[in-house]
Design a protein around this motif. Structure first.
Motif, PDB file in Angstrom:
ATOM      1  N   TYR A 138       4.282  -1.689  -7.291  1.00 11.47           N
ATOM      2  CA  TYR A 138       3.472  -0.587  -6.754  1.00 11.47           C
ATOM      3  C   TYR A 138       3.359   0.538  -7.773  1.00 11.47           C
ATOM      4  CZ  TYR A 138       2.309   3.575  -4.013  1.00 11.47           C
ATOM      5  OH  TYR A 138       1.732   4.737  -3.558  1.00 11.47           O
TER       6      TYR A 138
ATOM      7  N   ASP B 111       0.855  -1.183   0.000  1.00 11.56           N
ATOM      8  CA  ASP B 111       0.000   0.000   0.000  1.00 11.56           C
ATOM      9  C   ASP B 111       0.899   1.243   0.000  1.00 11.56           C
ATOM     10  OD1 ASP B 111       0.836   0.549   2.658  1.00 11.56           O
ATOM     11  OD2 ASP B 111      -0.898  -0.470   3.519  1.00 11.56           O
ATOM     12  N   ARG B 112       0.279   2.409  -0.012  1.00 14.03           N
ATOM     13  CA  ARG B 112       1.057   3.640  -0.167  1.00 14.03           C
ATOM     14  C   ARG B 112       2.070   3.824   0.963  1.00 14.03           C
ATOM     15  NH1 ARG B 112      -1.474   9.757  -0.956  1.00 14.03           N
ATOM     16  NH2 ARG B 112       0.536  10.852  -1.095  1.00 14.03           N
ATOM     17  N   HIS B 113       1.628   3.571   2.196  1.00 12.99           N
ATOM     18  CA  HIS B 113       2.537   3.742   3.332  1.00 12.99           C
ATOM     19  C   HIS B 113       3.689   2.738   3.251  1.00 12.99           C
ATOM     20  CE1 HIS B 113       4.022   4.410   7.385  1.00 12.99           C
ATOM     21  NE2 HIS B 113       3.899   3.104   7.627  1.00 12.99           N
ATOM     22  N   GLU B 114       3.370   1.483   2.976  1.00 14.94           N
ATOM     23  CA  GLU B 114       4.417   0.457   2.882  1.00 14.94           C
ATOM     24  C   GLU B 114       5.411   0.792   1.770  1.00 14.94           C
ATOM     25  OE1 GLU B 114       1.953  -3.542   4.297  1.00 14.94           O
ATOM     26  OE2 GLU B 114       1.749  -2.778   2.247  1.00 14.94           O
TER      27      GLU B 114
ATOM     28  N   GLY C 201       6.294  10.726  -3.579  1.00 19.19           N
ATOM     29  CA  GLY C 201       4.854  10.722  -3.824  1.00 19.19           C
ATOM     30  C   GLY C 201       4.435  10.816  -5.271  1.00 19.19           C
TER      31      GLY C 201
ATOM     32  N   ASP D 227      12.190   4.498   1.211  1.00 22.71           N
ATOM     33  CA  ASP D 227      13.113   5.263   2.063  1.00 22.71           C
ATOM     34  C   ASP D 227      14.376   4.487   2.398  1.00 22.71           C
ATOM     35  OD1 ASP D 227      11.708   7.604   2.148  1.00 22.71           O
ATOM     36  OD2 ASP D 227      10.631   7.137   4.000  1.00 22.71           O
TER      37      ASP D 227
ATOM     38  N   THR E 180       6.193   3.771   0.647  1.00 24.59           N
ATOM     39  CA  THR E 180       7.018   4.907   1.078  1.00 24.59           C
ATOM     40  C   THR E 180       8.120   4.445   2.024  1.00 24.59           C
ATOM     41  OG1 THR E 180       5.143   6.415   0.852  1.00 24.59           O
ATOM     42  CG2 THR E 180       6.987   7.163   2.196  1.00 24.59           C
ATOM     43  N   VAL E 181       7.781   3.582   2.964  1.00 27.81           N
ATOM     44  CA  VAL E 181       8.769   3.064   3.909  1.00 27.81           C
ATOM     45  C   VAL E 181       9.835   2.247   3.167  1.00 27.81           C
ATOM     46  CG1 VAL E 181       9.130   1.496   5.847  1.00 27.81           C
ATOM     47  CG2 VAL E 181       7.177   3.057   5.862  1.00 27.81           C
TER      48      VAL E 181
END
Length: 443
Positions: free
Chosen positions: A122, A32-35, A71, A41, A37-38
């Motif tokens: 993703y 998902d979006r949060h995963e 993003g 990083d 992004t992590v």
């Protein structure tokens, strides 16, 4: 264990619908979006990144991961698709553990690479979910190209040619386009009919006509194609599977792994697909692993991969071997089949242990087996006047064959690994060479 699983023979319904659905669910669920992004990083965005060098399609991996981190997943996908128009499928099936992720700086330093494959999925899934296609065609050149084989190499070649303004006609022997992606990859790697969805998305570029049920040599000749088109690209894959050369090879239950995988991929109800109670797979590549694992997922009680060399020489990656082991598949190395026994139905397989030089040691092992899959390689026999070497078409440069005006790429062409991502790169590069030849170097 159900009563159905205890029955010998090749039977359907060894597992119920709920178990089958769970077994064939997505091998690597989407981030998902949060995963994402992590995960992004964790990338160091290396200068001269080794992951780019390891990618057969030369994707700018640090750039697309940075775009995710900031993003912009759609821009990230465009970075990927510029180099690999089948980036969505490759995100699912690429052996990243032996390519980009193996050389990731974080893998080398910490033993845990950046999840490049899942990040690529993703990004590509984000853009493919949109209604519009990210590319438009150039002005028409008036040139026509025949692409024979609608697999990864053919699709990649066709899309790039169409984008450059040429009119492309694709021919494929099967009833659906997609080639290996549609018929030859484990179902748990590409569930939810992703292969066809990707083809439909790719064809939105326009300028590509697809004719299925048209096989080279069956009413379709190379001579005719050269006459009717300005150039021809062959992405026909490989055909005949090698025989074991043993008495009993015609027993019921003995078949090619590629046929089993294709049938599985085209079956709407997997509870209706028959599988043996005791399964033996001869071979050591990813096709062997896919057939073995899927046999277990369908409810086979015992599944054994028999490979004639040392396990560390198996063409299947270590990750694939471990995947097989976690699903209860036994891998036997330094063995080769010497006898298949049964009445009309296969009942047992005798294996002989061999040394490093493939010489029998004198020891044998007999396995119960009501189903045996051959996964021992494929090759071409002849292709209308084209030079072959080792069962593949000989090519030079960006896929030029021995016949003027004919290019080839993917599994049918000599050189490179038999991987989806390699086929995509070869189709793309051949398209650029065809474009240069048709335009005499003009942009």
């Amino acid at each position: 264990m159900t009563d159905a699983m205890r029955l010998d023979g090749i039977r359907a319904g060894r597992l119920g619908a709920e178990d089958i659905a769970r077994n064939f669910d997505d091998l690597h669920p989407a981030l998902d979006r949060h995963e994402a992004t992590v995960a992004a990083d964790r990338c160091y965005f290396c200068h001269d990144a080794p992951c780019v060098t390891a990618c057969p399609t030369d994707i700018d991996i640090p750039l697309f991961i940075r775009q995710i981190a900031t993003g912009m997943p759609e821009a990230s996908a465009k970075t990927i698709f510029d180099q690999n128009i089948l980036g969505g499928m490759c995100a699912r099936v690429c052996p990243t553990e032996t390519l980009c992720e193996q050389v990731c700086v974080r893998e080398v330093a910490e033993g845990k690479p950046v999840e490049i494959g899942r990040l690529q999925r993703y990004a590509t899934d984000s853009l493919m979910a949109e209604d519009t296609h990210p590319y438009t065609r150039a002005d028409a050149t008036g040139k026509t190209v025949a692409v024979v084989g609608a697999g990864p190499a053919g699709l990649s070649c066709a899309h790039r040619l169409a984008m450059l303004g040429h009119d492309v006609t694709m021919f494929d022997a099967r009833t659906k386009p997609g080639g290996l992606n549609e018929y030859g990859i484990a179902a748990y790697k590409t569930p939810h009919d992703f292969a066809q969805a990707e083809v439909d998305w790719l064809l939105k570029i326009g300028g590509i006509t697809v004719e299925t049920g048209r096989a080279l040599g069956d009413g379709l000749t190379l001579q005719g194609l050269r006459r009717d088109f300005d150039a021809v690209f062959l992405g026909i894959g490989l055909a005949g599977v090698g025989a074991l050369g043993l008495e009993g090879e015609d027993l019921s239950g003995t078949e090619n792994a590629v046929d089993f995988i294709a049938a599985l991929r085209q079956t709407d109800d997997l509870t209706a697909l028959p599988v043996g109670r005791h399964v033996v797979v001869i071979g050591g590549g990813m096709t062997a692993v896919d057939a073995a694992v899927q046999s277990r997922l369908l409810g086979a009680e015992t599944v054994t991969i028999a490979y004639r060399r040392a396990q560390d020489r198996m063409p299947a990656s270590r990750w694939e071997q471990d995947l097989a082991a976690t699903h209860g598949v036994r891998i036997l190395s330094h063995v080769q089949p010497v006898a298949l026994r049964g009445d009309s139905q296969l009942r047992e397989v005798e294996l002989a242990y061999v040394d490093a030089d493939m010489k029998p040691s004198g020891e044998t092992l007999t396995l119960r087996a009501d189903q045996l899959f051959r996964a021992i390689g494929q090759k071409l026999e002849t292709v209308e006047g084209l030079a072959l070497s080792g069962g593949k078409l000989t090519v030079t440069g960006a896929g030029r064959t021995s016949v003027d005006g004919v290019w080839a790429g993917g599994d049918c062409a000599l050189g490179g690994e038999d991987l989806t991502v390699t086929a995509v790169a070869e189709g793309r590069d051949a398209a650029m060479d065809i474009h240069a030849a048709l335009t005499e170097g003009r942009p």
